[in-house]
Design a protein around this motif. Structure first.
Motif, PDB file in Angstrom:
ATOM      1  N   ARG A 223      33.311  45.533  37.989  1.00 27.11           N
ATOM      2  CA  ARG A 223      34.589  45.754  37.309  1.00 27.11           C
ATOM      3  C   ARG A 223      35.580  44.649  37.668  1.00 27.11           C
ATOM      4  NH1 ARG A 223      33.369  51.353  38.254  1.00 27.11           N
ATOM      5  NH2 ARG A 223      34.406  51.281  40.286  1.00 27.11           N
ATOM      6  N   ARG A 224      35.603  44.270  38.938  1.00 27.06           N
ATOM      7  CA  ARG A 224      36.524  43.216  39.372  1.00 27.06           C
ATOM      8  C   ARG A 224      36.157  41.863  38.759  1.00 27.06           C
ATOM      9  NH1 ARG A 224      36.231  39.967  43.846  1.00 27.06           N
ATOM     10  NH2 ARG A 224      34.630  41.263  44.823  1.00 27.06           N
TER      11      ARG A 224
ATOM     12  N   LEU B  85      34.536  41.397  35.933  1.00 29.61           N
ATOM     13  CA  LEU B  85      34.852  41.468  34.513  1.00 29.61           C
ATOM     14  C   LEU B  85      36.351  41.306  34.285  1.00 29.61           C
ATOM     15  CD1 LEU B  85      34.022  41.928  31.584  1.00 29.61           C
ATOM     16  CD2 LEU B  85      34.150  44.403  32.005  1.00 29.61           C
ATOM     17  N   ASP B  86      37.157  41.902  35.146  1.00 27.06           N
ATOM     18  CA  ASP B  86      38.610  41.756  35.024  1.00 27.06           C
ATOM     19  C   ASP B  86      39.020  40.290  35.187  1.00 27.06           C
ATOM     20  OD1 ASP B  86      38.936  44.451  34.625  1.00 27.06           O
ATOM     21  OD2 ASP B  86      39.555  44.899  36.677  1.00 27.06           O
ATOM     22  N   THR B  87      38.379  39.599  36.132  1.00 28.99           N
ATOM     23  CA  THR B  87      38.697  38.189  36.348  1.00 28.99           C
ATOM     24  C   THR B  87      38.338  37.362  35.125  1.00 28.99           C
ATOM     25  OG1 THR B  87      38.322  38.409  38.736  1.00 28.99           O
ATOM     26  CG2 THR B  87      38.281  36.181  37.825  1.00 28.99           C
TER      27      THR B  87
ATOM     28  N   THR C 123      37.985  38.415  32.050  1.00 30.28           N
ATOM     29  CA  THR C 123      38.850  38.825  30.940  1.00 30.28           C
ATOM     30  C   THR C 123      40.204  38.135  31.027  1.00 30.28           C
ATOM     31  OG1 THR C 123      37.758  40.992  30.807  1.00 30.28           O
ATOM     32  CG2 THR C 123      39.928  40.798  29.796  1.00 30.28           C
ATOM     33  N   ALA C 124      40.726  38.002  32.250  1.00 32.49           N
ATOM     34  CA  ALA C 124      42.032  37.375  32.422  1.00 32.49           C
ATOM     35  C   ALA C 124      42.035  35.924  31.940  1.00 32.49           C
ATOM     36  CB  ALA C 124      42.448  37.435  33.894  1.00 32.49           C
TER      37      ALA C 124
ATOM     38  N   VAL D  76      41.657  36.466  27.662  1.00 31.47           N
ATOM     39  CA  VAL D  76      42.321  37.514  26.892  1.00 31.47           C
ATOM     40  C   VAL D  76      43.367  36.964  25.930  1.00 31.47           C
ATOM     41  CG1 VAL D  76      44.101  37.949  28.638  1.00 31.47           C
ATOM     42  CG2 VAL D  76      43.394  39.794  27.081  1.00 31.47           C
TER      43      VAL D  76
ATOM     44  N   LYS E 250      38.556  44.511  24.653  1.00 27.92           N
ATOM     45  CA  LYS E 250      37.988  45.756  25.165  1.00 27.92           C
ATOM     46  C   LYS E 250      36.467  45.781  25.088  1.00 27.92           C
ATOM     47  CE  LYS E 250      42.067  48.548  24.057  1.00 27.92           C
ATOM     48  NZ  LYS E 250      42.623  49.671  23.256  1.00 27.92           N
TER      49      LYS E 250
END
Length: 216
Positions: free
Chosen positions: A116-117, A119-121, A123-124, A127, A136
């Motif tokens: 999750r972390r 993927l968040d990185t 995505t940032a 995005v 999403k």
């Protein structure tokens, strides 16, 4: 397969030294305890294995993942739900001694939280170029399974003709999906997790990160 991977892990756990090339530059305290010869430097180490993940834990991992996971990754977790391999003790002076694990194998929970972390990185980074609906649907085409330090991980591929291959997930690429990194690509280390564990066993811990060396 889980029984075979457990056997490999137990063989690794019998190794009493981490082996590095003779030319490796070490911190003074590791030089002091290392045995050096023409063939390499040998640093005392220990290992910690765990009991295997339950069927319920493995089922939860698969349900929360968007792609099928390689059988040998699930087997590794069934063999040992997390592990610390080739651990060396570092003298922190007034702060006391602490242990550095050369290879920290992730637990089921750590794989989920780390993914999750990552993927968040990723995505940032992208995005701003996407519609909200597209953002999403972003996903990774790999699963991290081992923390090797310095923000880097070892991961297994989840797509392509070499699904299951182990590669070095370099943080400098922003944890982008494997398919999007090409110049140069992430370094593939082995065809599968079984081969990777055998590499650790046969190199006494040195070869697990491919051509990359992480200083102790």
């Amino acid at each position: 397969m889980a029984a075979y991977l457990r056997q490999l892990l137990e063989q690794i756990s019998q190794l009493s030294h981490l082996t590095l090339p003779a030319s490796t530059s070490l911190h003074a305290q590791f030089e002091a305890v290392a045995t050096t010869s023409a063939s390499g430097k040998y640093i005392p180490c220990h290992h910690r294995l765990e009991s295997g993940a339950s069927e319920l834990e493995l089922a939860r991992l698969q349900v929360q993942w968007r792609r099928p996971l390689p059988a040998d990754l699930l087997a590794l977790l069934a063999a040992s739900n997390g592990a610390e391999l080739f651990c060396v003790t570092y003298d922190g002076g007034p702060l006391g001694a602490y242990v550095i694990a050369r290879y920290h194998l992730l637990t089921v929970n750590e794989i989920l939280s780390t993914s999750r972390r990552l993927l968040d990185t990723y995505t940032a980074y992208v995005v701003d170029d996407l519609e909200s609906a597209e953002a999403k649907t972003l996903e990774l085409d790999y699963a991290p399974f081992c923390n090797v330090g310095d923000g880097d991980f070892l991961a297994v591929k989840l797509a392509g003709s070499d699904t299951g291959a182990v590669f070095l997930l370099d943080h400098e690429y922003g944890y982008f999906p494997y398919r999007l990194v090409s110049a140069p690509p992430y370094e593939v280390i082995d065809r599968n997790l079984s081969d990777w564990l055998r590499r650790l066993l046969h190199t006494n811990g040195h070869g697990g990160t491919g051509s990359r060396y992480y200083p102790l």
